[in-house]
Structure formats: structure tokens, C-alpha cells
Design an enzyme around this catalytic site. Sequence first.
Site, mmCIF file in Angstrom:
data_model
loop_
_atom_site.group_PDB
_atom_site.id
_atom_site.type_symbol
_atom_site.label_atom_id
_atom_site.label_comp_id
_atom_site.label_asym_id
_atom_site.label_seq_id
_atom_site.Cartn_x
_atom_site.Cartn_y
_atom_site.Cartn_z
ATOM 1 N N SER A 110 52.394 12.124 -12.162
ATOM 2 C CA SER A 110 51.309 11.546 -12.107
ATOM 3 C C SER A 110 50.273 12.155 -11.465
ATOM 4 C CB SER A 110 51.323 10.167 -11.747
ATOM 5 O OG SER A 110 52.154 10.060 -10.571
ATOM 6 N N ASP A 167 46.327 1.920 -5.054
ATOM 7 C CA ASP A 167 47.707 1.456 -5.136
ATOM 8 C C ASP A 167 48.591 1.688 -3.971
ATOM 9 O OD1 ASP A 167 48.106 4.259 -5.347
ATOM 10 O OD2 ASP A 167 48.680 4.228 -7.468
ATOM 11 N N HIS A 182 49.559 7.001 -5.069
ATOM 12 C CA HIS A 182 48.861 7.887 -5.726
ATOM 13 C C HIS A 182 47.673 8.430 -4.849
ATOM 14 C CE1 HIS A 182 50.825 6.474 -8.961
ATOM 15 N NE2 HIS A 182 51.182 7.556 -9.201
#
Length: 197
Positions: free
Chosen positions: A9, A169, A172
Amino acid sequence: MRLCLLGDSIAAGVGSTRREDTLGPLLATRLRQAGHPVDLTVHAVPGARSADLRAQVRRAVAGSVDVAVVVIGANDLTRFVPAHVGAQQLHDAVADLREAKAAVVVATAPDLSVVAHVPPALRDVVSAVSRDYAEAQQRAVIKAGGVVAHVERAVTSLFAADPSLFATDRFHPSAAGYRAIAEALAPAVEAAAGLHA
């Protein structure tokens, strides 16, 4: 110059609200500023582990690649993949890219102890496990003919000290976090691009 990003990611840019603030576009911009015409492709998949690199490498090689940037390891750590297993999978991916004549730059596993969700009592243990995993990856990358960009050395203390480098979040990177990571990656990527100039 065909620049490909592979991995998880972070390579895909999860956490940033704008595509241009993610690793691929940031690195492509740096290369263009250095005089390289760049064609960017992102094959990275959120949630990917080292085992998933094989499919990404196949796609990159099929489309042709000059410089491959691989960011992998965080999901291996969170899923408790043994270091020797993930490192071998990374080795094989790098070796396949090198066989396709691509220069390969790898950012190894981050130090997950800086993530807010990690309880303070476990941070030393998580840091040690992260470091051991990254060291196994480093040996595998070098053996396969790739280059390791020591991103974690450059950014771990920054992320630990500045919550704004994380997205909402709290896992990340934010746009600012991606800029810090890109800055740490850029010298190795620029050197790899110079080999294909």
C-alpha cells in the site's frame, strides 16, 4: 525511462488524498527534473506481501521496465511471515527483475514500532523484529543484484516525532509522509536511472 513501482500500500500510495503526492509521481518528478523522460507504471497492490510480488513482477516485465522500485515488508510483519520466507520471496522477485535487465531499488520493511496502534510496552520488541526482518531482506536483495535504499534509517525518527506524517488511519503515510519517504528513496532511484541514461 520505464519506472515501475511494486509492492504494498505504501508503493500504491494509500493514505494520500492526491495521486501526485504518492511515491510513484514524486519519484517520477525527481527523475524528470534530472533530465530523464519517464513513463510511470504502478503495479503495487494494497495489502500485498512478499509472496504477491511474483504476479506484480510478471506484469512489470510484460510491459517492460527499466527501473523498478519495490516497497515491501510491512504486511509480512503484521501477518507474522517468517523472515527467511519473505526474504526468499523478495530475492526471487528481484532476481527476475534483474534478469529482465531492470535496475532494482528496494525499500525494506519499516519499523512498525512508530505506529500509534503499537502499545508502548511492545515497541522495543516490535522495533527489533522489524529490524531483523529488514536485515534479512537486505541480504536477499543484495544477493539477487538489487540495491537497498535505507529508507527506514532516514524516516523512522521523523515518523516517531511527527504525527502529521501519518494519514488519518494513523498507519499509512500522509502526503507529507510520502514526501519524506520519496526524499529518502530518491538518491538510490536517481543512481539507478543514471545507469539507463
